[in-house]
Scaffold this motif. Structure first.
Motif: not given
Length: 257
Positions: A100-111
């Motif tokens: 994905d390339n959405d920063p909120i998705v990125l933050t949640h996904a990594r967590a």
């Protein structure tokens, strides 16, 4: 906050999260989500049917089809029964790469996207419009000489040019071997979705990214050169499930011969 995060305009991943009953959204997302629902009351059913389709498709691939690698493009915000959870319940050694390339998705996904210790669950920050970058990044995590299930649920509708969307699919599927699969869902104004036209116009005026619906023939063209599995291209609600009604979202799984 990451300067790429916009809280003044509704964003698809967060509005979708709202429709699924999640809490990872902002007032602007809820406002737009409610307005879209007022224009197209079954949108929540579409979101839930798409999610249920993912579970059935991944369950089939990890089980009966024996696929052990998944490339999930357009991850969206994590909810229940994400791709890695479904796959690794059946095959703990499954390897799953989310894109994905959405920063909120990125933050949640990594967590949140942590998988079984026997398997691999990784996240790639890349844009679906640049499939070569996705292939290069995925190739560092997955073995592209072995079958891969390429998951594209509700993502090609954000690629407004149909020929570009076909090219993206061709590039991705050319990079994976025989025995790989394409799993795809896509909104349509068919299947009772005529009322969605006004809702999509509203979305494109008030939210991001812009979206388009496609016809059966256009969606079928994404599977060129692949073998559609039974029951073919159908409402995602009724793919290998005795649904009581259709939603205006095509769904299909196809195998690369």
């Amino acid at each position: 906050m990451n300067d790429r995060v916009r809280t003044d305009i509704a964003h698809n991943a967060r509005v979708w999260n709202y429709w699924l009953g999640g809490k990872d959204n902002y007032p602007v997302d809820r406002t737009v989500g409610e307005q879209v629902t007022s224009l197209y009351p079954s949108i929540g059913e579409v979101a839930r049917a798409d999610r249920a389709f993912l579970g059935r498709a991944v369950g089939y691939l990890a089980g009966e089809a024996g696929v052990r690698q998944f490339l999930d493009i357009g991850t969206g915000l994590p909810t229940a029964d994400n791709t890695h959870e479904v796959a690794q319940r059946i095959a703990p050694d499954a390897r799953v790469v989310y894109v994905d390339n959405d920063p909120i998705v990125l933050t949640h996904a990594r967590a949140l996207l942590t998988g079984a210790p026997e398997g691999v669950t990784e996240y790639v920050d890349a844009d679906a419009h640049r499939p070569e970058e996705i292939v290069a990044a995925a190739g560092r995590i997955l073995d592209l000489d072995r079958p891969v299930a390429v998951m594209m649920l509700g993502i090609l509708n954000f690629v407004l040019d149909t020929e570009e969307a076909r090219s993206i699919v061709r590039t991705l599927m050319a990079a994976v071997p025989s025995g790989s699969h394409l799993v795809l869902t896509h909104p349509t104004l068919e299947l009772g979705g005529e009322g969605n036209a006004e809702a999509m116009d509203f979305w494109n005026a008030h939210a991001t990214p812009p979206i388009t619906a496609r016809s059966r023939a256009e969606v079928e063209s994404f599977f060129e050169g692949l073998e559609l599995l039974e029951p073919g291209l159908v409402s995602c609600a009724s793919w290998r499930f005795a649904a009581s009604g259709e939603v205006a979202q095509f769904g299909a799984v196809a195998r690369k011969p």
